[in-house]
Design an enzyme around this catalytic site. Structure first.
Site, PDB file in Angstrom:
ATOM      1  N   GLU A 188      41.446  45.444  43.086  1.00 13.44           N
ATOM      2  CA  GLU A 188      40.042  45.881  42.988  1.00 13.44           C
ATOM      3  C   GLU A 188      39.905  47.040  42.004  1.00 13.44           C
ATOM      4  OE1 GLU A 188      37.981  49.333  44.486  1.00 13.44           O
ATOM      5  OE2 GLU A 188      38.588  48.308  46.336  1.00 13.44           O
ATOM      6  N   HIS A 189      40.835  48.008  42.061  1.00 10.81           N
ATOM      7  CA  HIS A 189      40.827  49.110  41.096  1.00 10.81           C
ATOM      8  C   HIS A 189      41.000  48.592  39.668  1.00 10.81           C
ATOM      9  CE1 HIS A 189      41.543  53.076  43.421  1.00 10.81           C
ATOM     10  NE2 HIS A 189      41.070  52.183  44.284  1.00 10.81           N
TER      11      HIS A 189
ATOM     12  N   GLU B 193      45.244  58.604  46.520  1.00 17.57           N
ATOM     13  CA  GLU B 193      44.289  58.126  47.518  1.00 17.57           C
ATOM     14  C   GLU B 193      44.971  58.005  48.885  1.00 17.57           C
ATOM     15  OE1 GLU B 193      40.985  54.535  48.143  1.00 17.57           O
ATOM     16  OE2 GLU B 193      42.350  54.468  46.426  1.00 17.57           O
TER      17      GLU B 193
ATOM     18  N   HIS C  71      43.569  45.887  47.358  1.00 18.25           N
ATOM     19  CA  HIS C  71      42.908  47.142  46.981  1.00 18.25           C
ATOM     20  C   HIS C  71      43.286  47.562  45.561  1.00 18.25           C
ATOM     21  CE1 HIS C  71      43.026  51.667  46.882  1.00 18.25           C
ATOM     22  NE2 HIS C  71      41.749  51.456  47.169  1.00 18.25           N
TER      23      HIS C  71
END
Length: 423
Positions: free
Chosen positions: A51-52, A129, A48
């Site tokens: 991906e950012h 997040e 994740h």
């Protein structure tokens, strides 16, 4: 619905095209077969985080502002997402801008530089997040359910990772992880919309000719065993209790998944479903209740989730188990099953009206199963399910030793919940 065409290149790269001549838009989607289920514990969350970071600059576009400005100037919708078993990058926009969109999405996927200054800033974004989801019990309880099912193994951990892991990550972690997983054989490019196959193949040749050809990183096999009911409880002062109640089911390759999906439909599809009627209309204890099948590469689960009145949660759990037991004892009627089939078929058709939905529909099948079924083929499978199949499946999966419960609410003792976990 338009039929997809698949082409596999010599290096293993797979390309799926879905030409839609009369659609004004096009979606470019690149999927890679990795996610949190592929991560060692010490770098849980890296899929994740990576991906950012792919949006933070490339060799050609050296900042996030340049990337976002280009895509915004084309009028695109764009984003990325990370799951447990695959990660995706996409842009959707006017079909006349296909070449520019393809250039940008492929650049993000292939040529990201992972600037250290941006990485340190993004750590704060991801921490927030994590905080956001922990403050959303309806979402966070899904992570707890994975934990109660699979414990301390990749399938039992959050896709976001832990705050401690995020803060410790360094640039080499991203470089090494990408080298292991972002390779030709593990990549699927999907283009759906007003574009021809030949136009897509031309861009593939231009931008993906140098995609790395390395050995794919291996997935750690999930241990999927259980001998007694399990409960995981998180104390939180909430106005409503959120829970997921479920049992183990089958992996994504099992042909019985379509039956489990129809069984889920009987319980939770639509406002006339058994659980919606019982919990919302009859008892007045819940705003939402859902039932669904969740198959993965080497494990699967059938889940029922709801947010209910704190003072009546035990009553609700008993009623849900009672409804599951009823499927064991009595066959559903043909009329009820036909209603469920019509609802699921209709909703599936409506969910595939846009190019991004179609790209995801075909792409997710290819990245996980390396095969593609058309909507018509799936409809045929749905129509074949019988009332006998539903009852037989209920007897297979609804077993006391197979039960699991994740719950968030103002409770500290899980014994009262364990007492009701029995069919």
């Amino acid at each position: 619905m338009q039929k997809a065409k698949k082409k596999t290149y010599k290096n293993g790269l797979r390309v799926v095209t879905v030409p839609m001549k009369d659609n004004p838009t096009v979606t470019v989607l690149v999927l890679v077969g990795t996610g949190s289920d592929y991560e060692p514990k010490e770098i849980n969350g890296i899929s994740h985080f990576l991906e950012h970071m792919c949006f933070k600059g490339t060799l050609k576009r050296n900042s996030v502002k340049i990337i976002s400005h280009e895509l915004d100037s084309l009028g695109c919708q764009y984003n990325a997402f990370t799951g447990s078993e695959y990660t995706g990058y996409y842009a959707k926009g006017d079909a006349k801008n296909f070449k520019q969109m393809f250039d940008i999405v492929s650049d993000i996927y292939l040529n990201s530089t992972f600037p250290e200054v941006e990485m340190e800033k993004e750590k704060g974004v991801i921490i927030e997040e994590i905080n956001m989801y922990e403050d959303m019990p309806q979402a966070h309880v899904q992570d707890l359910f994975s934990e109660v099912l699979y414990g301390d193994q990749p399938a039992g951990r959050s896709t976001l990772g832990t705050k401690e892991n995020i803060m410790k990550m360094v640039r080499d972690n991203f470089v090494n992880y990408k080298k292991a997983h972002y390779v030709a054989e593990n990549t699927v490019v999907i283009v759906a919309g007003n574009v021809t196959n030949e136009e897509v193949y031309k861009e593939i040749t231009k931008y993906f000719k140098d995609v790395p050809v390395n050995k794919i990183g291996k997935k750690i096999k999930t241990k999927d065993v259980q001998s007694k009911p399990n409960v995981i409880l998180k104390y939180k002062e909430t106005d409503q209790t959120h829970f997921v109640l479920g049992v183990r089911s089958f992996d994504i390759f099992d042909k019985r998944n379509i039956i489990v999906a129809m069984l889920a439909g009987v319980l939770g599809a639509g406002m006339s479903s058994r659980l919606f009627s019982k919990l919302r209309e009859e008892m007045g204890v819940a705003y939402y209740v859902r039932a669904y099948n969740n198959p993965s590469l080497d494990h699967g689960s059938f889940q029922i989730s709801a947010g209910v009145n704190n003072e009546r949660v035990l009553e609700v759990l008993k009623e849900i188990i009672k409804e599951c037991n009823l499927l064991i004892k009595e066959k559903v009627t043909d009329k009820e099953l036909n209603k469920v089939k019509a609802l699921i078929i209709g909703n599936t058709k409506m969910s595939l009206e846009a190019t991004d939905d179609i790209a995801n529909y075909y792409g997710s099948q290819e990245i996980l199963k390396k095969e593609i079924k058309t909507l018509d083929e799936k409809i045929k499978e749905i129509k074949k399910v019988t009332v006998e199949d539903i009852q037989k499946m209920a007897k297979i999966i609804f077993k006391t030793e197979n039960l699991n419960l994740a719950i968030i609410g103002p409770y500290k003792d899980n014994r009262e919940f364990l007492d009701v976990l029995k069919f």
